[in-house]
Design an enzyme around this catalytic site. Structure first.
Site, PDB file in Angstrom:
ATOM      1  N   LYS A 171      18.975 -20.023  17.959  1.00 45.23           N
ATOM      2  CA  LYS A 171      18.903 -18.591  18.156  1.00 45.23           C
ATOM      3  C   LYS A 171      17.914 -18.292  19.279  1.00 45.23           C
ATOM      4  O   LYS A 171      17.112 -19.143  19.635  1.00 45.23           O
ATOM      5  CB  LYS A 171      18.455 -17.886  16.858  1.00 45.23           C
ATOM      6  N   GLU A 228      12.834 -12.686  14.722  1.00 40.06           N
ATOM      7  CA  GLU A 228      13.925 -13.085  13.843  1.00 40.06           C
ATOM      8  C   GLU A 228      13.477 -14.147  12.841  1.00 40.06           C
ATOM      9  O   GLU A 228      13.808 -14.089  11.654  1.00 40.06           O
ATOM     10  CB  GLU A 228      15.099 -13.617  14.667  1.00 40.06           C
TER      11      GLU A 228
END
Length: 247
Positions: free
Chosen positions: A101, A110
């Site tokens: 990611k 995140e």
């Protein structure tokens, strides 16, 4: 019909199913970043407009702006001890649920929000499912201070680990280097195939100047996969790249 339109349809289907089936009254939700997660936020806002009582914690300033504009009530991690569920996207996702990611430059927030959640569910189109992580460039968030020294140490570590790589590239922004929501730079490195993602993630984070890296290990509890025809499937880690079991 263009490939992009087809992919957007798949992303939207995944986001809408997650909002419809996984979000319930009273939940505190981590709101992910990126195009697929933003389809989820839009679908969630529709349910909020219909009376769903939830509060969100955004994983980026952009997600926070989107959620506020759509009427989703927000809070932050200083006000809640634990989140019920985070819904987020991924740039690559293997059969065990490990991910790369950070393509949207939000990997630090995140990861913090995912770790603060009881569960993390990924929304994705099928193109993000891979056998081996590493074709997508691995983002590494670093402090601006001494970033060239940090980049050299990253290069040395990766070459010692057997990766035949070019030097990490500092990600550009619209005017100069890209700066993350936390005020840091991102280095992107192409590894080709990552053989031991858990070990590599831990070793990268030992380098002075590295804030976090884009390897998300053992963090996905399930993935909602959207398809171009508008159908979706929900898969568990260990069978994420397998056959569809839930149309």
């Amino acid at each position: 019909m263009t490939t992009g339109t087809t992919q957007d349809r798949a992303k939207q289907a995944a986001g809408r199913r997650a909002a419809a089936e996984l979000c319930h009254d009273g939940m505190t939700l981590g709101l992910g970043s990126g195009t697929t997660a933003h389809f989820f936020v839009r679908a969630l806002a529709e349910r909020v407009a219909d009376g769903l009582d939830v509060v969100g914690v955004p994983t980026s300033q952009a997600t926070g702006d989107l959620a506020r504009s759509l009427g989703v009530r927000l809070t932050d991690l200083e006000a809640v001890s634990e989140l019920d569920l985070t819904i987020d996207g991924a740039d690559e996702l293997d059969a065990q649920g490990d991910m790369i990611k950070g393509g949207g430059a939000c990997l630090l927030w995140e990861k913090i929000i995912s770790r603060a959640s009881r569960r993390t569910v990924i929304v994705s189109d099928a193109s993000k499912l891979v056998t081996t992580l590493g074709q997508f460039p691995l983002p590494i968030e670093v402090l601006p201070f001494g970033w060239t020294s940090t980049a050299r140490l990253v290069t040395d570590l990766l070459r010692d680990a057997g990766y035949d790589i070019c030097a990490p590239v500092r990600r550009p922004g619209s005017c100069g280097p890209l700066v993350t929501d936390s005020g840091n730079y991102l280095l992107d490195v192409r590894l080709g195939a990552i053989q031991d993602a858990a070990t590599l993630a831990a070793e990268l984070n030992q380098i002075p100047g590295v804030v976090e890296n884009g390897l998300f290990i053992n963090m996905a509890d399930a993935v909602v996969v959207g398809h171009a025809d508008g159908t979706t499937t929900i898969r568990e880690p260990g069978d994420i790249s397998g056959q569809d079991t839930n149309a």
